[in-house]
Design a protein around this motif. Structure first.
Motif, PDB file in Angstrom:
ATOM      1  N   PHE A 415     -26.160  20.770 -37.662  1.00 26.29           N
ATOM      2  CA  PHE A 415     -25.815  20.132 -38.934  1.00 26.29           C
ATOM      3  C   PHE A 415     -25.561  18.632 -38.794  1.00 26.29           C
ATOM      4  N   GLU A 416     -25.992  18.061 -37.655  1.00 27.46           N
ATOM      5  CA  GLU A 416     -25.916  16.626 -37.418  1.00 27.46           C
ATOM      6  C   GLU A 416     -24.491  16.103 -37.558  1.00 27.46           C
ATOM      7  N   LEU A 417     -23.570  16.824 -36.963  1.00 30.69           N
ATOM      8  CA  LEU A 417     -22.176  16.402 -36.918  1.00 30.69           C
ATOM      9  C   LEU A 417     -21.874  15.864 -35.529  1.00 30.69           C
ATOM     10  N   SER A 418     -20.628  15.572 -35.283  1.00 30.48           N
ATOM     11  CA  SER A 418     -20.200  15.084 -33.975  1.00 30.48           C
ATOM     12  C   SER A 418     -19.278  16.109 -33.335  1.00 30.48           C
ATOM     13  N   ILE A 419     -19.303  16.199 -32.012  1.00 29.83           N
ATOM     14  CA  ILE A 419     -18.403  17.115 -31.321  1.00 29.83           C
ATOM     15  C   ILE A 419     -16.949  16.733 -31.584  1.00 29.83           C
ATOM     16  N   SER A 420     -16.719  15.476 -31.948  1.00 31.76           N
ATOM     17  CA  SER A 420     -15.357  15.052 -32.281  1.00 31.76           C
ATOM     18  C   SER A 420     -14.859  15.738 -33.542  1.00 31.76           C
ATOM     19  N   ASP A 421     -15.789  16.145 -34.438  1.00 34.55           N
ATOM     20  CA  ASP A 421     -15.383  16.896 -35.630  1.00 34.55           C
ATOM     21  C   ASP A 421     -14.781  18.239 -35.240  1.00 34.55           C
ATOM     22  N   PHE A 422     -15.332  18.848 -34.194  1.00 32.15           N
ATOM     23  CA  PHE A 422     -14.801  20.118 -33.692  1.00 32.15           C
ATOM     24  C   PHE A 422     -13.478  19.905 -32.963  1.00 32.15           C
ATOM     25  N   LEU A 423     -13.458  18.917 -32.070  1.00 31.05           N
ATOM     26  CA  LEU A 423     -12.245  18.675 -31.275  1.00 31.05           C
ATOM     27  C   LEU A 423     -11.068  18.262 -32.154  1.00 31.05           C
ATOM     28  N   ALA A 424     -11.352  17.554 -33.237  1.00 29.85           N
ATOM     29  CA  ALA A 424     -10.280  17.131 -34.135  1.00 29.85           C
ATOM     30  C   ALA A 424      -9.589  18.316 -34.800  1.00 29.85           C
ATOM     31  N   GLY A 425     -10.309  19.429 -34.868  1.00 25.50           N
ATOM     32  CA  GLY A 425      -9.714  20.618 -35.473  1.00 25.50           C
ATOM     33  C   GLY A 425      -8.910  21.451 -34.507  1.00 25.50           C
ATOM     34  N   ILE A 426      -9.303  21.468 -33.225  1.00 27.50           N
ATOM     35  CA  ILE A 426      -8.643  22.382 -32.286  1.00 27.50           C
ATOM     36  C   ILE A 426      -7.628  21.714 -31.364  1.00 27.50           C
ATOM     37  N   VAL A 427      -7.821  20.434 -31.050  1.00 33.61           N
ATOM     38  CA  VAL A 427      -6.930  19.799 -30.065  1.00 33.61           C
ATOM     39  C   VAL A 427      -5.509  19.614 -30.593  1.00 33.61           C
ATOM     40  N   PRO A 428      -5.308  19.004 -31.780  1.00 34.49           N
ATOM     41  CA  PRO A 428      -3.919  18.828 -32.243  1.00 34.49           C
ATOM     42  C   PRO A 428      -3.190  20.159 -32.441  1.00 34.49           C
ATOM     43  N   THR A 429      -3.865  21.101 -33.085  1.00 34.43           N
ATOM     44  CA  THR A 429      -3.222  22.389 -33.341  1.00 34.43           C
ATOM     45  C   THR A 429      -3.028  23.177 -32.054  1.00 34.43           C
ATOM     46  N   GLY A 430      -4.017  23.123 -31.150  1.00 33.20           N
ATOM     47  CA  GLY A 430      -3.894  23.834 -29.890  1.00 33.20           C
ATOM     48  C   GLY A 430      -2.768  23.297 -29.035  1.00 33.20           C
TER      49      GLY A 430
END
Length: 499
Positions: A415-430
């Protein structure tokens, strides 16, 4: 609407897990650990029989959502008709298969006679079939994004099943009686689902499916079926490997731990449970441009709810099991703690998976699930003879963790996104969820497995608030939680500071 639908989905699923948790100690007490293990293994075989539907049942909600958004109600009725026909055909075939396989199952598991095993296995298929009819009927409301009526119906059906199960266990210690009671409850449970569907669907409620519709649904559902097959391998095969490679009692202990973990996983999945019809309708009407916004927003929100659920179950496992069953059989407490980590990482792909399905890319989900399944089977079969149950658990952990990160990388590329879009969701909460778990984990290590229910309940009363209160405060403070789940006063202070 998404929050309301998610809440409605939560009510039905939560009721199922509550009833399951209440029944488990009664089942073990009345039937014994061996029969409890047989019931879990038989249920796994019945679930595998569902593969014969070619994935049609799980695809109905998406197609009904699309047809409803396009105001093509005739196609909605034909989709329902296809679902009902599929469940009927699969149920008949599966009954014949399990009836023939009963002698083999009886010989391998060694707890029931052949006739008893045949009755239990056929009852399990009947339960699957009646649940299938319920699912088809409820797909109408779910696809139309009106999830309150079908989930009320689900709750009523679950209550009927719970009542029949309790009565059967109180009257008899026979697994056959228990299985037949569940099958009868499944049949009666179709009625409230039918009533809910009638209030939402135009007449005729179902029609004979056309060939173009069958081709369209099958083209999607077969791809989705591959992913579901792989999920079955990951969620059901472990207990089968343990039953045949170790023994039925070890499989029963694993099932106890698995029920806790699957209960937590089920609660966590509720964060994305209503997304498929909503996302499908939005993509159909607004285009793929909405994908990036949905992915970034909902990955953070979903993980902010699911991660702490898994961590809380992990650190309180000894207390939870003893409060639930009165004891923690075998290594069940350690199994819960270990498995929750594996499934926590796996749930980080939940938003991406639902968006991919809604966007018409089931192959992305399926390929990843197949890779996880292959890894899981290879690792568990290789490690089980060496390390027993822990070999199976270790193989599952590695397979799920590797597959989860691989899927996320493929999704953002698609979907032409960035891996940072994924990490931004899991790193702070994790980081927050894991960091705050340290104090209750140390308490659990010091106390160990409690000697009775009273002490277990006391320890839960201490450790749960010790984790939940600071997490809720900090997750609100840093805007991780959905707006409606934030602490109001903390959220207002944060909003003023931001302004």
């Amino acid at each position: 609407m998404l929050f309301r639908n998610t809440l409605a989905q939560s009510a039905g699923v939560f009721a199922g897990y509550v009833f399951s948790f209440i029944l488990a100690p009664l089942m073990i007490s009345r039937l014994g650990l061996d029969k409890f293990g047989v019931w879990s293994v038989t249920g796994a075989f019945a679930t595998y029989a569902g593969l014969l539907d070619l994935g049609v049942g799980r695809s109905l909600i998406r197609f009904i959502a699309i047809f409803d958004a396009e105001d093509r109600q005739e196609r909605v009725a034909r989709t329902v008709g296809l679902g009902l026909i599929t469940v009927t055909v699969v149920g008949i075939v599966a009954l014949a298969v399990v009836a023939a396989a009963a002698p083999l199952l009886s010989d391998q598991l060694g707890v029931l006679t052949t006739e008893q095993m045949r009755a239990v296995a056929m009852a399990s298929v009947a339960i699957w079939s009646f649940n299938g009819y319920q699912g088809v009927l409820n797909a109408v409301g779910q696809g139309k994004r009106q999830m309150v009526p079908p989930n009320i119906a689900i709750s009523v059906a679950l209550a009927i099943n719970f009542l029949f199960s309790v009565v059967a266990l109180l009257l008899s210690t026979s697994l056959v009686v228990y299985a037949l009671a569940n099958a009868a409850a499944g049949l009666i449970g179709v009625l409230p689902c039918y009533a809910a569907m009638r209030g939402l669907a135009e007449r005729p409620h179902w029609r004979r499916p056309s060939k173009p519709l069958v081709k369209e649904v099958l083209g999607y559902s077969i791809k989705d079926q591959v992913g579901w097959l792989a999920d079955l391998v990951n969620f059901q095969t472990d207990k089968l490997v343990i039953a045949f490679a170790v023994d039925i009692r070890a499989a029963a202990i694993y099932e106890i731990a698995s029920r806790v973990v699957m209960g937590v996983r089920g609660a966590a999945i509720l964060t994305v449970s209503a997304m498929v019809p909503t996302a499908a309708a939005r993509i159909a009407s607004e285009g793929r441009e909405v994908v990036a916004e949905m992915y970034r927003r909902y990955t953070l929100r979903a993980c902010s709810i699911s991660f702490p659920l898994f961590m809380l179950a992990s650190v309180t496992a000894p207390f939870l099991l003893v409060a639930w069953l009165g004891e923690a059989p075998g290594d069940s407490a350690a199994l819960v703690a270990f498995l929750t980590f594996a499934y926590m990482f796996n749930l980080s792909t939940g938003v991406g998976s639902t968006i991919a399905l809604a966007a018409g890319h089931p192959g992305v989900v399926s390929v990843n699930a197949v890779m996880i399944a292959i890894l899981n089977v290879a690792l568990t079969v290789a490690l089980a003879p060496l390390f027993g149950v822990w070999g199976v658990v270790g193989g599952t952990f590695l397979a799920l963790t590797i597959g989860s990160f691989w899927f996320s990388w493929r999704f953002v590329k698609l979907f032409e996104l960035s891996i940072s879009d994924f990490l931004a969701g899991i790193v702070p909460t994790g980081a927050l969820a894991i960091g705050l778990a340290v104090p209750p984990a140390l308490i659990a290590i010091v106390v160990g497995v409690p000697g009775g229910r009273l002490l277990a309940v006391v320890m839960l009363a201490i450790t749960v608030p010790l984790y939940v209160v600071p997490y809720w405060f900090l997750a609100t403070r840093y805007d991780l939680l959905p707006t409606r789940l934030r602490l109001p006063r903390v959220h207002r202070v944060r909003s003023v500071e931001a302004a």
